[in-house]
Scaffold this active site. Structure first.
Site, PDB file in Angstrom:
ATOM      1  N   GLU A  78       0.866  -1.195   0.000  1.00  0.00           N
ATOM      2  CA  GLU A  78       0.000   0.000   0.000  1.00  0.00           C
ATOM      3  C   GLU A  78       0.889   1.227   0.000  1.00  0.00           C
ATOM      4  O   GLU A  78       0.995   1.940   0.999  1.00  0.00           O
ATOM      5  CB  GLU A  78      -0.946   0.012   1.222  1.00  0.00           C
ATOM      6  CG  GLU A  78      -2.010   1.125   1.115  1.00  0.00           C
ATOM      7  CD  GLU A  78      -2.728   1.430   2.427  1.00  0.00           C
ATOM      8  OE1 GLU A  78      -3.299   0.506   3.039  1.00  0.00           O
ATOM      9  OE2 GLU A  78      -2.715   2.609   2.836  1.00  0.00           O
ATOM     10  N   HIS A 129      -9.190   1.422  -0.576  1.00  0.00           N
ATOM     11  CA  HIS A 129      -8.339   2.268   0.265  1.00  0.00           C
ATOM     12  C   HIS A 129      -9.171   3.355   0.949  1.00  0.00           C
ATOM     13  O   HIS A 129     -10.130   3.860   0.377  1.00  0.00           O
ATOM     14  CB  HIS A 129      -7.238   2.891  -0.605  1.00  0.00           C
ATOM     15  CG  HIS A 129      -6.236   3.668   0.174  1.00  0.00           C
ATOM     16  ND1 HIS A 129      -6.474   4.972   0.572  1.00  0.00           N
ATOM     17  CD2 HIS A 129      -5.023   3.328   0.646  1.00  0.00           C
ATOM     18  CE1 HIS A 129      -5.419   5.390   1.260  1.00  0.00           C
ATOM     19  NE2 HIS A 129      -4.527   4.419   1.317  1.00  0.00           N
ATOM     20  N   ASP A 151       2.509   1.888   3.852  1.00  0.00           N
ATOM     21  CA  ASP A 151       1.790   3.149   3.662  1.00  0.00           C
ATOM     22  C   ASP A 151       2.745   4.326   3.494  1.00  0.00           C
ATOM     23  O   ASP A 151       2.530   5.410   4.037  1.00  0.00           O
ATOM     24  CB  ASP A 151       0.797   3.405   4.807  1.00  0.00           C
ATOM     25  CG  ASP A 151      -0.435   4.189   4.340  1.00  0.00           C
ATOM     26  OD1 ASP A 151      -0.480   4.598   3.176  1.00  0.00           O
ATOM     27  OD2 ASP A 151      -1.347   4.391   5.172  1.00  0.00           O
TER      28      ASP A 151
HETATM   29 MN    MN Z   1      -2.607   4.506   2.394  1.00  0.00          MN
END
Ligand code: MN
Length: 339
Positions: free
Chosen positions: A7, A175, A298
């Site tokens: 991600e 997401h 992330d």
């Molecule tokens: Mn994200």
């Protein structure tokens, strides 16, 4: 041990510019995005640093990955992507972002893979773009930043997107973003619209709408990815099932072919994005099993070093660690195993 983080965000300058255009024009009918724009698009050293990293699909990103021991990024357009724009502009910016991302992946095939962006506003166009992104550009899935102008993917008009994702075997990364306009009001206080709470509420609601609407009876091979250790859903699964059964009994919901948790277990996987705590991982392992959990950092919003340190040291077997770090991602996206 190979580390694939799935991600990991980027943005094109064109999309960042257009966000500013619609925010400055007061043309955003979304209080959540307006509120978020006040901070993330404001000019400060912190936001500039994040923007520089989001834009970078080359040396800077590779250096950050090397410094933290991350072998591969599965890269996707950062939230809310093109989903805040009008349809035609959104579709054009998505195509352009996909071309740009595909170039970066072709330049670094052992370090980068990419998820396509689409404009759900125009479902047929989105399905065609997904087809192009998978079959011609070599991208390996699609990112949907939760609601599109307040609409969720269970709405019948989005069917072409789900059909294309299933037939192309392209997982959908569902997401987070700020809650939809219809429920944003109580989230506007105390920063609740943001990543600490509102994002997870919005995204887990979206996932529950997919499950409870019977989407997975129509598209049994559809795969959905949820970040942030499943946006809380692994914690709730048993209660969701037992209240569903009661609600069927009293006529509050129609009976489905399977229990909500069975759809979750067969059609969803989750990632560790932004979660560096042993307890939620251990609960998720118990509820879903190690084949359903994938590593994510992330980047550039979260600290990649912290994500790696957590996954290196958390108390799981090396077999489980290997699955989470790379084997599950290789299987899901068709990423070749490292030589
Ligand atoms: Mn994200």
């Amino acid at each position: 041990m190979r580390r694939i983080a799935i991600e990991e965000a980027f943005v094109t300058q064109a999309i960042a510019d257009q966000w500013k255009v619609i925010l400055d024009a007061g043309a955003v009918g979304e209080p959540g995005f307006r509120k978020m724009g006040e901070t993330i698009l404001a000019d400060s050293p912190g936001t500039r640093r994040i923007h520089e990293r989001l834009i970078d699909l080359g040396e800077g990103r590779l250096e950050d990955m090397d410094a933290t021991g991350v072998d591969m990024h599965v890269i996707s357009l950062t939230s809310p992507g093109v989903q805040v724009f009008d349809g035609e502009l959104a579709a054009e910016l998505a195509r352009d972002a996909n071309d740009h991302l595909a170039d970066a992946v072709r330049a670094q095939p052992s370090r980068f893979a990419g998820l396509a962006a689409v404009a759900p506003q125009l479902p047929e166009v989105a399905a065609q773009e997904l087809q192009r992104a998978i079959t011609q550009l070599g991208l390996c899935g699609v990112i949907i930043n939760s609601h599109t102008k307040g609409e969720y993917l269970d709405a019948p008009r989005f069917r072409p997107i789900l059909e294309a994702a299933e037939s192309l075997r392209a997982p959908i990364y569902l997401h987070p973003r700020t809650p939809a306009p219809s429920m944003i009001e109580p989230y506007l206080d105390y920063g609740l619209y943001f990543a600490g709470w509102g994002f997870a509420v919005e995204t887990s609601l979206h996932a529950m709408r997919l499950i409870m609407s019977g989407v997975f009876d129509r598209f049994p091979e559809l795969r959905i990815i949820l970040g942030h250790m499943g946006e809380g859903l692994p914690f709730w699964l048993d209660r969701i099932d037992n209240r569903y059964l009661l609600q069927v009994k009293i006529g509050a919901v129609d009976e489905m072919k399977r229990l909500p948790s069975e759809y979750f277990r067969s059609n969803f996987v989750i990632t560790t994005a932004g979660m560096t705590y042993a307890a939620p991982l251990s609960l998720s392992l118990e509820m879903l099993g190690s084949e359903k959990i994938l590593f994510a950092a992330d980047y550039p919003y979260e600290d990649m070093a912290e994500a790696v340190e957590f996954m290196n040291t958390v108390d799981v077997s090396d077999e489980v660690r290997r699955r989470i770090y790379h084997e599950n991602a290789e299987a899901l996206f068709g990423i070749p195993a490292a030589a």
